[in-house]
Scaffold this motif. Sequence first.
Motif, short mmCIF file in Angstrom:
data_model
loop_
_atom_site.label_atom_id
_atom_site.label_comp_id
_atom_site.label_asym_id
_atom_site.label_seq_id
_atom_site.Cartn_x
_atom_site.Cartn_y
_atom_site.Cartn_z
N ASN A 51 0.80 -1.23 0.00
CA ASN A 51 0.00 0.00 0.00
C ASN A 51 0.83 1.28 0.00
O ASN A 51 0.28 2.36 0.19
CB ASN A 51 -0.95 -0.02 1.20
N ASP A 52 2.15 1.15 -0.20
CA ASP A 52 3.05 2.32 -0.20
C ASP A 52 2.85 3.18 1.05
O ASP A 52 2.67 4.39 0.97
CB ASP A 52 2.85 3.17 -1.45
N VAL A 53 2.90 2.51 2.20
CA VAL A 53 2.65 3.15 3.48
C VAL A 53 3.95 3.26 4.27
O VAL A 53 4.73 2.31 4.34
CB VAL A 53 1.61 2.34 4.29
N LEU A 54 4.16 4.41 4.87
CA LEU A 54 5.31 4.64 5.74
C LEU A 54 4.93 4.26 7.16
O LEU A 54 4.01 4.83 7.74
CB LEU A 54 5.71 6.12 5.69
N MET A 55 5.62 3.28 7.72
CA MET A 55 5.36 2.85 9.09
C MET A 55 6.19 3.72 10.05
O MET A 55 7.35 4.01 9.79
CB MET A 55 5.74 1.39 9.29
N VAL A 56 5.59 4.07 11.17
CA VAL A 56 6.28 4.77 12.25
C VAL A 56 6.22 3.86 13.46
O VAL A 56 5.12 3.43 13.87
CB VAL A 56 5.63 6.14 12.55
N THR A 57 7.39 3.56 14.04
CA THR A 57 7.45 2.58 15.11
C THR A 57 8.65 2.79 16.01
O THR A 57 9.60 3.47 15.63
CB THR A 57 7.50 1.15 14.50
N TYR A 58 8.59 2.19 17.18
CA TYR A 58 9.74 2.07 18.07
C TYR A 58 10.36 0.68 17.94
O TYR A 58 11.37 0.39 18.57
CB TYR A 58 9.33 2.25 19.54
N THR A 90 7.99 15.58 14.83
CA THR A 90 9.17 15.05 14.14
C THR A 90 8.79 14.41 12.82
O THR A 90 9.43 14.65 11.79
CB THR A 90 9.92 14.05 15.04
N VAL A 91 7.72 13.62 12.82
CA VAL A 91 7.25 13.01 11.56
C VAL A 91 6.89 14.12 10.58
O VAL A 91 7.25 14.06 9.40
CB VAL A 91 6.07 12.06 11.82
N HIS A 92 6.20 15.13 11.05
CA HIS A 92 5.82 16.27 10.21
C HIS A 92 7.06 16.95 9.62
O HIS A 92 7.11 17.23 8.42
CB HIS A 92 4.99 17.25 11.05
N GLN A 93 8.08 17.19 10.44
CA GLN A 93 9.32 17.81 9.96
C GLN A 93 9.97 16.96 8.87
O GLN A 93 10.39 17.48 7.83
CB GLN A 93 10.33 17.93 11.09
N ILE A 94 10.07 15.67 9.12
CA ILE A 94 10.72 14.77 8.16
C ILE A 94 9.95 14.75 6.84
O ILE A 94 10.56 14.82 5.76
CB ILE A 94 10.84 13.35 8.76
N LEU A 95 8.63 14.67 6.91
CA LEU A 95 7.83 14.62 5.68
C LEU A 95 7.87 15.94 4.92
O LEU A 95 7.68 15.96 3.70
CB LEU A 95 6.40 14.21 6.00
N GLN A 101 9.82 9.42 -2.03
CA GLN A 101 10.74 8.38 -2.53
C GLN A 101 12.01 8.29 -1.69
O GLN A 101 12.63 7.23 -1.60
CB GLN A 101 11.08 8.55 -4.02
N ALA A 102 12.40 9.36 -1.01
CA ALA A 102 13.59 9.34 -0.15
C ALA A 102 13.33 8.57 1.14
O ALA A 102 14.27 8.20 1.84
CB ALA A 102 14.03 10.76 0.17
N LEU A 103 12.06 8.30 1.44
CA LEU A 103 11.71 7.61 2.68
C LEU A 103 11.46 6.12 2.46
O LEU A 103 11.13 5.41 3.39
CB LEU A 103 10.48 8.27 3.30
N GLN A 104 11.63 5.66 1.24
CA GLN A 104 11.40 4.26 0.90
C GLN A 104 12.58 3.41 1.34
O GLN A 104 13.30 2.84 0.52
CB GLN A 104 11.17 4.09 -0.60
#
Length: 114
Positions: A51-58, A90-95, A101-104
């Motif tokens: 699904n071309d989804v970016l996971m955020v996790t610890y 932080t997620v907002h800043q990164i995005l 494509q740089a986050l893949q």
Amino acid sequence: MGPPILLDENLEHEVLHRLRNYGYEAEHIDLHENLQKGDEDETLAQYSLENDVLMVTYDDDFEAHYDESDYWGVLLLMDNDWSATDVADTVHQILNLYPPQALQQMNVVGREWL
């Protein structure tokens, strides 16, 4: 505005609401219609890839036990004591700084972002 985001079960629900307020398409595993708390990491990785989804996790298992070809992208937060505000900001800043494509890949996120 960035890829869809999937928040792992180890993140507070407040992160979901904050990211949605920023305008992101975000989902939390606890509230997902096809995924649920306790799903195997393999299931989450496959969902991310399909699904071309970016996971955020610890969860550092994604770094230790999976290849970058097993998922679309992961933001791995290195310290698990961030506030919901810090995670969302932080997620907002990164995005805002990087094109999707740089986050893949595996993206290890440390306290330097705070």
